[in-house]
Scaffold this motif. Structure first.
Motif, mmCIF file in Angstrom:
data_model
loop_
_atom_site.group_PDB
_atom_site.id
_atom_site.type_symbol
_atom_site.label_atom_id
_atom_site.label_comp_id
_atom_site.label_asym_id
_atom_site.label_seq_id
_atom_site.Cartn_x
_atom_site.Cartn_y
_atom_site.Cartn_z
ATOM 1 N N GLY A 57 2.438 -3.099 -10.059
ATOM 2 C CA GLY A 57 3.324 -2.665 -11.136
ATOM 3 C C GLY A 57 3.609 -3.735 -12.159
ATOM 4 O O GLY A 57 4.546 -3.596 -12.963
ATOM 5 N N ASN A 58 2.811 -4.805 -12.173
ATOM 6 C CA ASN A 58 3.118 -5.949 -13.038
ATOM 7 C C ASN A 58 3.253 -5.547 -14.505
ATOM 8 O O ASN A 58 2.464 -4.755 -15.026
ATOM 9 C CB ASN A 58 2.020 -7.012 -12.910
ATOM 10 C CG ASN A 58 2.435 -8.332 -13.510
ATOM 11 O OD1 ASN A 58 3.315 -9.003 -13.001
ATOM 12 N ND2 ASN A 58 1.819 -8.687 -14.621
ATOM 13 N N HIS A 118 6.479 -0.865 -3.209
ATOM 14 C CA HIS A 118 5.286 -0.025 -3.113
ATOM 15 C C HIS A 118 5.533 1.371 -3.693
ATOM 16 O O HIS A 118 4.627 2.198 -3.726
ATOM 17 C CB HIS A 118 4.853 0.116 -1.649
ATOM 18 C CG HIS A 118 5.780 0.965 -0.825
ATOM 19 N ND1 HIS A 118 6.972 0.491 -0.330
ATOM 20 C CD2 HIS A 118 5.696 2.264 -0.436
ATOM 21 C CE1 HIS A 118 7.582 1.463 0.333
ATOM 22 N NE2 HIS A 118 6.835 2.545 0.289
ATOM 23 N N ALA A 119 6.756 1.627 -4.171
ATOM 24 C CA ALA A 119 7.151 2.980 -4.570
ATOM 25 C C ALA A 119 6.288 3.568 -5.681
ATOM 26 O O ALA A 119 6.141 4.783 -5.782
ATOM 27 C CB ALA A 119 8.621 2.980 -4.992
ATOM 28 N N TRP A 120 5.706 2.683 -6.529
ATOM 29 C CA TRP A 120 4.933 3.163 -7.671
ATOM 30 C C TRP A 120 3.432 3.102 -7.425
ATOM 31 O O TRP A 120 2.639 3.170 -8.349
ATOM 32 C CB TRP A 120 5.314 2.374 -8.918
ATOM 33 C CG TRP A 120 6.730 2.641 -9.312
ATOM 34 C CD1 TRP A 120 7.846 1.965 -8.909
ATOM 35 C CD2 TRP A 120 7.200 3.707 -10.138
ATOM 36 N NE1 TRP A 120 8.978 2.534 -9.443
ATOM 37 C CE2 TRP A 120 8.610 3.610 -10.206
ATOM 38 C CE3 TRP A 120 6.565 4.737 -10.838
ATOM 39 C CZ2 TRP A 120 9.390 4.492 -10.928
ATOM 40 C CZ3 TRP A 120 7.337 5.621 -11.574
ATOM 41 C CH2 TRP A 120 8.737 5.494 -11.617
ATOM 42 N N HIS A 121 3.061 3.024 -6.158
ATOM 43 C CA HIS A 121 1.639 3.063 -5.808
ATOM 44 C C HIS A 121 0.987 4.328 -6.382
ATOM 45 O O HIS A 121 -0.094 4.264 -6.972
ATOM 46 C CB HIS A 121 1.471 3.044 -4.284
ATOM 47 C CG HIS A 121 0.065 3.254 -3.825
ATOM 48 N ND1 HIS A 121 -0.772 2.209 -3.513
ATOM 49 C CD2 HIS A 121 -0.658 4.389 -3.624
ATOM 50 C CE1 HIS A 121 -1.957 2.682 -3.150
ATOM 51 N NE2 HIS A 121 -1.903 4.002 -3.201
ATOM 52 N N GLN A 132 0.857 -1.180 0.000
ATOM 53 C CA GLN A 132 0.000 0.000 0.000
ATOM 54 C C GLN A 132 0.893 1.228 0.000
ATOM 55 O O GLN A 132 2.118 1.105 -0.061
ATOM 56 C CB GLN A 132 -0.950 -0.032 1.196
ATOM 57 C CG GLN A 132 -0.274 -0.110 2.548
ATOM 58 C CD GLN A 132 -1.255 -0.446 3.660
ATOM 59 O OE1 GLN A 132 -1.353 -1.579 4.099
ATOM 60 N NE2 GLN A 132 -1.975 0.567 4.133
ATOM 61 N N ILE A 133 0.317 2.403 0.062
ATOM 62 C CA ILE A 133 1.094 3.617 -0.185
ATOM 63 C C ILE A 133 2.238 3.813 0.813
ATOM 64 O O ILE A 133 3.283 4.373 0.484
ATOM 65 C CB ILE A 133 0.175 4.863 -0.214
ATOM 66 C CG1 ILE A 133 0.912 6.058 -0.812
ATOM 67 C CG2 ILE A 133 -0.396 5.160 1.166
ATOM 68 C CD1 ILE A 133 0.003 7.225 -1.146
ATOM 69 N N ASP A 134 2.063 3.314 2.053
ATOM 70 C CA ASP A 134 3.081 3.531 3.079
ATOM 71 C C ASP A 134 4.069 2.390 3.219
ATOM 72 O O ASP A 134 4.975 2.451 4.060
ATOM 73 C CB ASP A 134 2.410 3.787 4.433
ATOM 74 C CG ASP A 134 1.716 5.141 4.486
ATOM 75 O OD1 ASP A 134 2.185 6.071 3.817
ATOM 76 O OD2 ASP A 134 0.698 5.257 5.201
#
Length: 283
Positions: A246-247, A256-259, A183-185
């Motif tokens: 990000g698949n 999660h960096a590309w959330h 998730q974003i965090d």
């Protein structure tokens, strides 16, 4: 028109290209989860769900879909456009002023395919359950589908809705959880672990199915079709669908960096080379 598996696989790649182009153009949006759920959307609209065009908000005698984790709107918009709900060219307006394609789906502009505004997480299942019960009251045998993020399950309202669905025997709903572990965090286990999710959902009275290969189109179609056979048995049905955030783009996977971050020009070019199509249908 029914499409072959190979056609749907090509369409999945095209949708991924759409997602990246959309968020890149405005340097905002959520590519990670969108890329991870592309097979789900292609399977749902390409093979599994019964729906009619032109779109109507009421949608009597047809299946409904409700996106609860509305931040993955890019994959939803691209899918709707590629399945002819609205012109593909409109994807170029994503997140721009006066666009119908806002960062989170909204209903006030009448975008075909969108039945609820979904921005605040945790509310989609509650809405869908009301629709599912309404269909039963109307004698409509169609199904209701929902999609949720795993991080979204940290919202308490989701569990209230899960409990309600089983208690009221809402057995015309198929909910899917995008279980990518991020998730974003950060990793979901680090932010607030869901523990044994399968056991918890069963304890709440749901029929629980699980698919480990959530980025394999044929596997996703198969699990959704299996879920359909479980409806009508007095229990709601849920699928735990394991996907990769990000698949399809190697530098976006495993993190999660590309959330919620858009690629720059060089990164977009790299991604497009990985998502190669003989004749990409740009908008």
């Amino acid at each position: 028109m029914s499409k072959s598996i190979e056609e749907l696989k090509s369409l999945t790649t095209q949708i991924r290209r759409d997602i990246l182009r959309m968020v890149h153009a405005v340097n905002s949006g959520h590519p990670g989860g969108s890329l991870g759920c592309t097979e789900y959307f292609t399977a749902l609209y390409g093979k599994v769900m019964n729906y009619n065009l032109p779109f109507t908000m009421e949608g009597k005698n047809e299946d409904h879909f409700y996106l609860s984790n509305g931040h993955i709107s890019p994959v939803f918009y691209s899918t709707l456009a590629r399945f002819e709900f609205f012109p593909v060219a409109e994807l170029s307006t994503f997140r721009k002023l006066d666009s119908r394609l806002q960062g989170h789906p909204t209903t006030h502009e009448g975008l075909p395919g969108i039945r609820i505004a979904s921005g605040s997480l945790g509310q989609g299942l509650s809405v869908a359950l009301g629709v599912a019960q309404g269909k039963k009251l109307d004698g409509d045998d169609s199904l209701v589908y929902t999609l949720h993020g795993d991080g979204e399950l940290q919202e308490g309202q989701v569990w209230e809705a899960l409990m309600y669905a089983a208690a009221k025997k809402v057995d015309n709903i198929i909910s899917t959880i995008d279980y990518n572990g991020r998730q974003i965090d950060g990793d979901t286990d680090d932010v607030l672990s869901l523990g044994n999710l399968h056991a918890k959902l069963e304890a709440f009275g749901w029929i629980v199915l699980e698919e480990k290969n959530g980025n394999d189109l044929e596997a996703v179609i198969a699990i959704l079709e299996r879920a359909k056979t479980e409806t009508g048995n007095g229990k709601p049905v849920v699928i735990i669908l394991h996907t990769e955030m990000g698949n399809g783009v190697d530098y976006m996977m495993g993190s999660h960096a590309w959330h919620g971050k858009a690629p720059n020009d060089e990164q977009l070019d790299t991604a497009f080379k990985q998502l190669y199509l003989e004749a990409p249908a740009d908008y």
